[in-house]
Design a protein around this motif. Sequence first.
Motif, PDB file in Angstrom:
ATOM      1  N   ALA A 216       9.258  -0.534  14.841  1.00  0.00           N
ATOM      2  CA  ALA A 216       9.540  -1.505  15.906  1.00  0.00           C
ATOM      3  C   ALA A 216       8.281  -1.908  16.668  1.00  0.00           C
ATOM      4  O   ALA A 216       8.101  -3.084  17.003  1.00  0.00           O
ATOM      5  N   GLN A 217       7.390  -0.958  16.939  1.00  0.00           N
ATOM      6  CA  GLN A 217       6.260  -1.224  17.827  1.00  0.00           C
ATOM      7  C   GLN A 217       4.918  -1.412  17.126  1.00  0.00           C
ATOM      8  O   GLN A 217       4.098  -2.218  17.572  1.00  0.00           O
ATOM      9  N   TYR A 218       4.686  -0.693  16.048  1.00  0.00           N
ATOM     10  CA  TYR A 218       3.324  -0.640  15.518  1.00  0.00           C
ATOM     11  C   TYR A 218       3.154  -1.288  14.142  1.00  0.00           C
ATOM     12  O   TYR A 218       2.112  -1.881  13.861  1.00  0.00           O
ATOM     13  N   LYS A 219       4.176  -1.203  13.308  1.00  0.00           N
ATOM     14  CA  LYS A 219       4.084  -1.877  12.009  1.00  0.00           C
ATOM     15  C   LYS A 219       3.914  -3.381  12.171  1.00  0.00           C
ATOM     16  O   LYS A 219       3.108  -3.991  11.443  1.00  0.00           O
ATOM     17  N   PRO A 220       4.619  -4.050  13.123  1.00  0.00           N
ATOM     18  CA  PRO A 220       4.412  -5.492  13.306  1.00  0.00           C
ATOM     19  C   PRO A 220       2.989  -5.851  13.715  1.00  0.00           C
ATOM     20  O   PRO A 220       2.568  -6.998  13.542  1.00  0.00           O
ATOM     21  N   LYS A 221       2.252  -4.897  14.258  1.00  0.00           N
ATOM     22  CA  LYS A 221       0.863  -5.143  14.648  1.00  0.00           C
ATOM     23  C   LYS A 221      -0.106  -4.952  13.491  1.00  0.00           C
ATOM     24  O   LYS A 221      -1.322  -5.106  13.656  1.00  0.00           O
ATOM     25  N   GLY A 222       0.429  -4.612  12.313  1.00  0.00           N
ATOM     26  CA  GLY A 222      -0.426  -4.425  11.148  1.00  0.00           C
ATOM     27  C   GLY A 222      -0.978  -3.023  11.002  1.00  0.00           C
ATOM     28  O   GLY A 222      -1.834  -2.784  10.143  1.00  0.00           O
ATOM     29  N   LEU A 223      -0.511  -2.093  11.828  1.00  0.00           N
ATOM     30  CA  LEU A 223      -0.991  -0.717  11.730  1.00  0.00           C
ATOM     31  C   LEU A 223      -0.287   0.010  10.588  1.00  0.00           C
ATOM     32  O   LEU A 223       0.920  -0.126  10.388  1.00  0.00           O
ATOM     33  N   VAL A 224      -1.053   0.789   9.842  1.00  0.00           N
ATOM     34  CA  VAL A 224      -0.546   1.527   8.689  1.00  0.00           C
ATOM     35  C   VAL A 224      -0.330   2.977   9.087  1.00  0.00           C
ATOM     36  O   VAL A 224      -1.225   3.621   9.640  1.00  0.00           O
ATOM     37  N   TRP A 225       0.861   3.491   8.806  1.00  0.00           N
ATOM     38  CA  TRP A 225       1.131   4.930   8.944  1.00  0.00           C
ATOM     39  C   TRP A 225       1.686   5.435   7.619  1.00  0.00           C
ATOM     40  O   TRP A 225       2.653   4.892   7.100  1.00  0.00           O
ATOM     41  N   ARG A 226       1.032   6.437   7.086  1.00  0.00           N
ATOM     42  CA  ARG A 226       1.482   7.064   5.857  1.00  0.00           C
ATOM     43  C   ARG A 226       1.545   8.568   6.061  1.00  0.00           C
ATOM     44  O   ARG A 226       0.820   9.126   6.882  1.00  0.00           O
ATOM     45  N   VAL A 227       2.396   9.229   5.285  1.00  0.00           N
ATOM     46  CA  VAL A 227       2.523  10.683   5.334  1.00  0.00           C
ATOM     47  C   VAL A 227       1.845  11.278   4.112  1.00  0.00           C
ATOM     48  O   VAL A 227       2.108  10.861   2.974  1.00  0.00           O
ATOM     49  N   ALA A 228       0.986  12.239   4.349  1.00  0.00           N
ATOM     50  CA  ALA A 228       0.191  12.855   3.280  1.00  0.00           C
ATOM     51  C   ALA A 228       1.007  13.954   2.599  1.00  0.00           C
ATOM     52  O   ALA A 228       0.944  15.120   2.982  1.00  0.00           O
ATOM     53  N   GLU A 229       1.782  13.571   1.604  1.00  0.00           N
ATOM     54  CA  GLU A 229       2.511  14.527   0.773  1.00  0.00           C
ATOM     55  C   GLU A 229       1.847  14.529  -0.594  1.00  0.00           C
ATOM     56  O   GLU A 229       2.100  13.648  -1.427  1.00  0.00           O
ATOM     57  N   ASN A 230       0.946  15.492  -0.827  1.00  0.00           N
ATOM     58  CA  ASN A 230       0.112  15.430  -2.019  1.00  0.00           C
ATOM     59  C   ASN A 230       0.892  15.622  -3.312  1.00  0.00           C
ATOM     60  O   ASN A 230       0.491  15.116  -4.361  1.00  0.00           O
TER      61      ASN A 230
ATOM     62  N   LEU B  63       2.802   4.524  -1.722  1.00  0.00           N
ATOM     63  CA  LEU B  63       2.665   5.974  -1.656  1.00  0.00           C
ATOM     64  C   LEU B  63       2.607   6.438  -0.201  1.00  0.00           C
ATOM     65  O   LEU B  63       2.015   5.780   0.640  1.00  0.00           O
ATOM     66  N   GLY B  64       3.229   7.571   0.083  1.00  0.00           N
ATOM     67  CA  GLY B  64       3.167   8.123   1.427  1.00  0.00           C
ATOM     68  C   GLY B  64       4.135   7.495   2.405  1.00  0.00           C
ATOM     69  O   GLY B  64       3.936   7.599   3.620  1.00  0.00           O
ATOM     70  N   SER B  65       5.202   6.889   1.913  1.00  0.00           N
ATOM     71  CA  SER B  65       6.198   6.274   2.793  1.00  0.00           C
ATOM     72  C   SER B  65       6.784   7.316   3.738  1.00  0.00           C
ATOM     73  O   SER B  65       7.274   8.365   3.286  1.00  0.00           O
ATOM     74  N   PRO B  66       6.780   7.072   5.055  1.00  0.00           N
ATOM     75  CA  PRO B  66       7.413   8.014   5.982  1.00  0.00           C
ATOM     76  C   PRO B  66       8.886   8.259   5.666  1.00  0.00           C
ATOM     77  O   PRO B  66       9.388   9.373   5.839  1.00  0.00           O
ATOM     78  N   LEU B  67       9.597   7.232   5.183  1.00  0.00           N
ATOM     79  CA  LEU B  67      11.004   7.425   4.832  1.00  0.00           C
ATOM     80  C   LEU B  67      11.140   8.384   3.656  1.00  0.00           C
ATOM     81  O   LEU B  67      12.046   9.229   3.633  1.00  0.00           O
ATOM     82  N   GLY B  68      10.260   8.275   2.666  1.00  0.00           N
ATOM     83  CA  GLY B  68      10.281   9.219   1.551  1.00  0.00           C
ATOM     84  C   GLY B  68      10.063  10.644   2.038  1.00  0.00           C
ATOM     85  O   GLY B  68      10.759  11.579   1.617  1.00  0.00           O
ATOM     86  N   ALA B  69       9.103  10.808   2.950  1.00  0.00           N
ATOM     87  CA  ALA B  69       8.835  12.134   3.503  1.00  0.00           C
ATOM     88  C   ALA B  69      10.009  12.647   4.323  1.00  0.00           C
ATOM     89  O   ALA B  69      10.273  13.849   4.372  1.00  0.00           O
ATOM     90  N   LEU B  70      10.740  11.732   4.978  1.00  0.00           N
ATOM     91  CA  LEU B  70      11.917  12.122   5.747  1.00  0.00           C
ATOM     92  C   LEU B  70      13.007  12.657   4.811  1.00  0.00           C
ATOM     93  O   LEU B  70      13.730  13.608   5.158  1.00  0.00           O
TER      94      LEU B  70
END
Length: 372
Positions: free
Chosen positions: A131-145, A339-346
């Motif tokens: 809602a707040q940060y993805k629309p600003k173009g910020l990338v968040w990924r989860v490091a699940e090797n 790769l590293g989708s937060p939803l996948g990690a959830l």
Amino acid sequence: MSASNTAGTAILGAGIFAKEAHLPALQTLGPLAPKLRAVYSRSEKTAREFAAQATTLLNATPDVYYDGNPSFNLDTLLARPDISSVIVVLPITQQPSIILKALAAGKHVLSEKPVAPDVASGAKLIAQYEAQYKPKGLVWRVAENFEAEPGYIAAGRKVTFFSSRTVNFMDKDSKWYNTPWRTVPDYQGGFLLDGGVHSAAALRVILPSAMTYLSGFASLNKEWLAPHDTINTIIKNADGSHGIYELSFAAPSPSRTSAGGGLVFTGADGWLQVQQTQVRDLIHNVEKPILRVTIKSATRDANGVLGPEKEEVIDEPMRGVELEQASFFAAIDGKDDGLGSPLGALKDVAVIQAALTSSGGLIDLEKLISQS
């Protein structure tokens, strides 16, 4: 991407995995990764030791930040315009607030697994990001090797049933045990959450359809591994296939870890096994970890006669941390491979949480996530 044409990165956290996995991965990526400009730890001593190791590996001296000094604290680090991204390698319960703090400061974030201590807080974190940060173009990924490991990706096949059995020996003198946040965990499952999301992610990558239902039991067998150290479950997938998922850190001795474990997937025309093993690098004369995928297959002719069994062996070096970092930095440049989708990690956290709370009841994994 190269260090000369992009803003730098920072590592937040200076523990074992940051030292033994993330720093070497940055070294391997070389110019494909931005320059490490800063490191942060709660203690000045730990931060300086980590920075010294980074200097040795990366031939660049990152600035040091730590708690207790306003001139060199985390807020000061995050205010730097020459740092565009951060890699968060902190204790599980601390990470969500630090992720949001970094995003609020305009930084792209790669945060270590698990995505959050539980499904509800993970879902809330993802919703706030989207809602707040993805629309600003910020990338968040989860490091699940494990999600990034080529060996697990190569193992993907049509599955009828499967078994995932991992038994670990965790004693009080282990370096992984002797960190305060693991010794007295303030999150569900203890090592089962911290380490278990890895095997859940491996299943998520290999299975051709989503895990949908789980039933199982959890127990504590070694008091110093509270609150739980063992789970035994059965899982059903969206395509009707099913299997066994077992995980324990309560092996009585190291020899138990190699007895009857690993990932085995059975399909209509054969089966495959995925094992972690070591092979010797003849050039550098060292043992290196690999994932070995052994595929056994046989088909029937028009008369139903079973033909000879064929074997294929695929060896892939284990380099998930390197690949997850590379994917993250590429996503910042607009080349997103998913790769590293937060939803996948959830979803990985949901598997562990369901296993811890099932007590034999059937849990709908999709509902667990959607109602959180």
